[in-house]
Design an enzyme around this catalytic site. Structure first.
Site, PDB file in Angstrom:
ATOM      1  N   TYR A  75      -6.562  91.476   9.880  1.00  0.00           N
ATOM      2  CA  TYR A  75      -7.918  91.191  10.033  1.00  0.00           C
ATOM      3  C   TYR A  75      -8.559  89.550   9.722  1.00  0.00           C
ATOM      4  O   TYR A  75      -8.701  88.753  10.381  1.00  0.00           O
ATOM      5  CB  TYR A  75      -8.832  92.281   9.728  1.00  0.00           C
ATOM      6  CG  TYR A  75      -8.749  93.603  10.424  1.00  0.00           C
ATOM      7  CD1 TYR A  75      -9.252  94.079  11.612  1.00  0.00           C
ATOM      8  CD2 TYR A  75      -7.679  94.428   9.912  1.00  0.00           C
ATOM      9  CE1 TYR A  75      -8.951  95.123  12.352  1.00  0.00           C
ATOM     10  CE2 TYR A  75      -7.233  95.764  10.590  1.00  0.00           C
ATOM     11  CZ  TYR A  75      -7.964  95.835  11.926  1.00  0.00           C
ATOM     12  OH  TYR A  75      -7.940  97.197  12.490  1.00  0.00           O
ATOM     13  N   TYR A  95      -1.881  92.990  17.921  1.00  0.00           N
ATOM     14  CA  TYR A  95      -2.448  93.644  16.907  1.00  0.00           C
ATOM     15  C   TYR A  95      -1.435  93.741  15.917  1.00  0.00           C
ATOM     16  O   TYR A  95      -0.187  94.401  15.821  1.00  0.00           O
ATOM     17  CB  TYR A  95      -2.894  94.797  17.172  1.00  0.00           C
ATOM     18  CG  TYR A  95      -3.549  95.601  15.985  1.00  0.00           C
ATOM     19  CD1 TYR A  95      -4.841  95.214  15.634  1.00  0.00           C
ATOM     20  CD2 TYR A  95      -2.892  96.495  15.283  1.00  0.00           C
ATOM     21  CE1 TYR A  95      -5.374  95.854  14.530  1.00  0.00           C
ATOM     22  CE2 TYR A  95      -3.392  97.009  14.237  1.00  0.00           C
ATOM     23  CZ  TYR A  95      -4.735  96.767  13.758  1.00  0.00           C
ATOM     24  OH  TYR A  95      -5.115  97.548  12.443  1.00  0.00           O
ATOM     25  N   LYS A 135     -14.753  98.787   5.729  1.00  0.00           N
ATOM     26  CA  LYS A 135     -14.874 100.269   6.224  1.00  0.00           C
ATOM     27  C   LYS A 135     -15.733 101.203   5.183  1.00  0.00           C
ATOM     28  O   LYS A 135     -16.247 102.233   5.613  1.00  0.00           O
ATOM     29  CB  LYS A 135     -13.444 101.104   6.503  1.00  0.00           C
ATOM     30  CG  LYS A 135     -12.571 100.284   7.107  1.00  0.00           C
ATOM     31  CD  LYS A 135     -13.313  99.983   8.589  1.00  0.00           C
ATOM     32  CE  LYS A 135     -12.140  99.158   9.583  1.00  0.00           C
ATOM     33  NZ  LYS A 135     -12.765  98.839  10.661  1.00  0.00           N
TER      34      LYS A 135
END
Length: 334
Positions: free
Chosen positions: A289, A263, A49
């Site tokens: 992730y 998730y 990010k």
């Protein structure tokens, strides 16, 4: 592609290393495995990010914002890096954390990324899973405007056409490193979720006509939905960088067989991938992730998806701070 046309503030350490995974390559006996270490971007323990925030935070400042607002799951890596970037730039930061897993574990709700969010002084609002997050962001923005502040809204994961420019830049960086080493990359593999990382990579690599295919390992959506989300954003990014039409639908590929129950929910394969990377290469992945991305990578190598002699690069998107929010899930397997 002349990315200097877009506002950018340097927040990360770069270029990030491109390293061989020699021990893992020997262990799996398949293709030649390498890793692009975007866990080493530096900001608040690093992660993918940071690249997106270099463009997003610059745009926020260009628009005169004094506060950024964003959202993510409870253990959001994006929220943590956004809060740190705001501190660095002297801005306020408001975060909306969505309970997407239903976990009541203390470490999940208070440690890891959540602890760091609080350390950075971010304002935190918790909402139930399934909340309309776009509407929630706009509500917070309206509240801040009523107080005389100037908010800038960043979507979850920093995944819009502005944020994805960070991964167009990463594509340029990776190709330059490969050219310098004389390395022919046959596959680039990474965890894909909010779409911005994969969209930026695909747009950048296709605009350069690099010939490097990107394989996203999905962490939340089903394959068709994930690919469509990435493709729509990649088209926007390609148009923004002057390469409209460069991305075709068939170049956007996601394998979503490793999501598991949902998730942020652990899977046996993810846990094994964490241990394998740690114990063969001394590399820390994350449970949401990169751990699931690595599970997909390892399984596909073992299934013969990649050909012997091919060079496969795994993009490490960071997130190891999240490990401390998953002690309750990790400890039994250790």
């Amino acid at each position: 592609m002349h990315l200097s046309r877009f506002p950018r503030i340097r927040l990360g350490h770069g270029p990030t290393p491109l390293e061989p995974l020699q021990n893992l390559t020997r262990l799996l006996g398949g293709p030649d495995l390498w890793i692009k270490r975007d866990d080493c971007t530096g900001l608040a323990t690093g992660g993918n990010k940071t690249r997106k925030l270099e463009f997003l935070m610059a745009q926020a400042l260009a628009e005169g914002a004094d506060t950024v607002i964003t959202q993510g799951a409870t253990q959001s890596n994006h929220a943590r890096q956004t809060a740190a970037a705001a501190c660095k730039l002297g801005m306020g930061c408001e975060i909306i954390l969505e309970d997407r897993t239903g976990s009541k574990a203390h470490d999940y709700r208070a440690s890891g990324n959540v602890l760091l969010d609080r350390l950075f002084g971010a304002g935190i609002r918790e909402v139930a899973g399934g909340t309309d997050m776009k509407a929630a962001l706009e509500q917070v923005a309206a509240e801040l405007r009523a107080q005389g502040r100037k908010p800038y809204v960043i979507p979850g994961g920093g995944s819009n056409a502005t944020g994805a420019l960070g991964y167009v830049n990463a594509a340029l960086e990776l190709v330059a490193q490969a050219n310098e080493r004389g390395l022919k990359i046959d596959w680039l593999v990474h965890a894909t979720g909010s779409a911005g990382t994969q969209a930026g990579l695909v747009a950048g690599l296709e605009a350069m006509r690099s010939g490097i295919p990107v394989l996203g390992i999905g962490v939340r959506a089903q394959r068709h939905a994930q690919e469509e989300s990435v493709f729509r954003l990649a088209e926007q990014v390609a148009a923004a960088i002057g390469a409209a039409g460069a991305v075709t639908r068939e170049r956007v590929v996601a394998n979503c067989d490793y999501v598991g129950p949902g998730y942020g929910l652990p899977t046996p394969g993810m846990l094994e991938a964490l241990k394998t990377f740690a114990r063969t290469e001394g590399i820390l992945l994350d449970p949401v992730y990169s751990g699931k991305g690595a599970d997909g990578l390892i399984d596909l190598v073992q299934k013969g998806f990649f050909k012997p002699g091919e060079t496969v690069v795994f993009l490490h998107t960071g997130g190891s701070a999240g490990l401390f929010g998953y002690e309750h899930a990790l400890a039994p397997s250790l």
